[in-house]
Each structure stands twice: as C-alpha cells, then as structure tokens.
Design a protein around this motif. Structure first.
Motif, PDB file in Angstrom:
ATOM      1  N   ALA A  93      -0.966  -6.483  -4.716  1.00 44.26           N
ATOM      2  CA  ALA A  93      -1.537  -6.194  -3.400  1.00 44.26           C
ATOM      3  C   ALA A  93      -2.893  -6.882  -3.240  1.00 44.26           C
ATOM      4  O   ALA A  93      -3.220  -7.381  -2.160  1.00 44.26           O
ATOM      5  CB  ALA A  93      -1.677  -4.683  -3.205  1.00 44.26           C
ATOM      6  N   ILE A 126      -0.921  -2.919  -7.842  1.00 45.66           N
ATOM      7  CA  ILE A 126      -2.257  -3.042  -7.251  1.00 45.66           C
ATOM      8  C   ILE A 126      -2.744  -4.486  -7.344  1.00 45.66           C
ATOM      9  O   ILE A 126      -3.326  -5.005  -6.385  1.00 45.66           O
ATOM     10  CB  ILE A 126      -3.236  -2.049  -7.913  1.00 45.66           C
ATOM     11  N   GLN A 186      -6.546   3.751  -2.305  1.00 46.34           N
ATOM     12  CA  GLN A 186      -5.493   3.912  -3.301  1.00 46.34           C
ATOM     13  C   GLN A 186      -6.004   3.558  -4.700  1.00 46.34           C
ATOM     14  O   GLN A 186      -5.667   4.226  -5.673  1.00 46.34           O
ATOM     15  CB  GLN A 186      -4.285   3.026  -2.948  1.00 46.34           C
ATOM     16  N   VAL A 245       0.844  -1.198   0.000  1.00 44.68           N
ATOM     17  CA  VAL A 245       0.000   0.000   0.000  1.00 44.68           C
ATOM     18  C   VAL A 245       0.880   1.249   0.000  1.00 44.68           C
ATOM     19  O   VAL A 245       0.604   2.208  -0.730  1.00 44.68           O
ATOM     20  CB  VAL A 245      -0.974  -0.014   1.205  1.00 44.68           C
ATOM     21  N   LEU A 298      -6.171   0.163   0.869  1.00 47.10           N
ATOM     22  CA  LEU A 298      -5.921  -0.243  -0.515  1.00 47.10           C
ATOM     23  C   LEU A 298      -7.061   0.202  -1.423  1.00 47.10           C
ATOM     24  O   LEU A 298      -6.831   0.644  -2.553  1.00 47.10           O
ATOM     25  CB  LEU A 298      -5.732  -1.760  -0.579  1.00 47.10           C
TER      26      LEU A 298
END
Length: 172
Positions: A87, A84, A142, A49, A139
């Motif tokens: 993650a 991303i 984001q 993150v 997250l």
C-alpha cells in the motif's frame, strides 16, 4: 493576400505531414487516460486499506462465529507488513502522478504568459490532492493501529515515508 494563402497552405501541409507521421491522439484523450489511470490507482489503494483493516479485524477476533470463516487459516504475521508495504508503494506512485500533474500545470501556466492556451481550473488537481491525502490519513491510521505487529524496525521507516509523501505534496 496571396503570400498569406501560400504560407497557410505550407503550414497546413506541414501539420498534415506531422499528424500523419506521428498519428498522435488528441490531448484530451491523453488527459482522460491519465485521469482514469490515477482513479484506478486510488481505487486499488483504497482496496489495500480495506484489506489491511480486514486483516487487523481478523487478528483481533480469533473466535469467529461464522462457520465459513473458521475454515480459513489465521492470517500470518508477515502478511500484514507486506500488505502495508504494498500500500505504501502504491501511495508513493499516486503521489508521483499528482506531482507530475502539478508540474504540467505549472509549465502550462508559464507558457500562458507567452500566449499559449491555459485552462486555469484547479478543481481536478485539488480533487486529486484531497483524495490522495484522505487515503494517506486512512493508511496512516491503519499503520498506527498495527504498530505492535510491525515492530520497532519497520514502523519508523514507514512513518518517515508517510511524512515524506505528505511534505512533498504540501511543498509543491
């Protein structure tokens, strides 16, 4: 009393044979190992993150005043979506660990009805869920901030995966 002593000796012999054959570590060791594995996964997820945030900040500020950072190449367009996605995979893996732990707790609770030992303390499980949900929302923020770079195809899939993670945690 002699019968009880003979049965006790037989059971102790069987217990020793099983422990000698399997050489299992105590349950507390496995539980501690699982806790460490989960906390490491959370730390890795938090690091992802922060990486995403740093990448977004770098793309928003093309005129960097630090001479050391000027020499670095500008982040590529494909780096953010791949970070991303990585993650997201780690978030789903952490979710699976939490759901597995919830299932173990439920099974232990069922066995407690038959007289098995049961630790009713839900604090560690609650802490896991809260930590995971906190990272989930970070997250998610984001991803929403980077929605322009993600494109119309990737964003809906990511949002669907976010919803699935949260709904499965809430349902179970």
């Amino acid at each position: 009393l002699r019968l009880v002593a003979v049965l006790r000796a037989i059971l102790e012999g069987e217990k020793a044979a099983v422990l000698k054959r399997d050489r299992h570590l105590p349950l507390s060791f496995h539980r501690r190992q699982e806790e460490l594995k989960f906390s490491l996964g959370l730390q890795r997820l938090q690091h992802r993150v922060r990486e995403i945030q740093a990448l977004q900040d770098a793309s928003l500020q093309p005129n960097v005043r630090d001479p050391q950072l000027k020499t670095e190449a500008k982040p590529s367009e494909s780096e953010l979506p791949s970070l991303i996605l990585e993650a997201m995979k780690e978030l789903e893996a952490a979710k699976q660990q939490v759901l597995k732990r919830i299932q173990i707790w439920k099974r232990q609770q069922q066995l407690a009805g038959n007289g098995a030992l049961f630790e009713e303390n839900l604090a560690p499980l609650q802490k896991r869920c809260e930590s995971l949900v906190e990272i989930h929302f970070q997250l998610h923020q984001q991803v929403m901030a980077a929605s322009a770079e993600l494109g119309a195809e990737l964003l809906p899939r990511l949002l669907e995966r976010f919803n699935e993670v949260l709904s499965s945690l809430v349902k179970r």
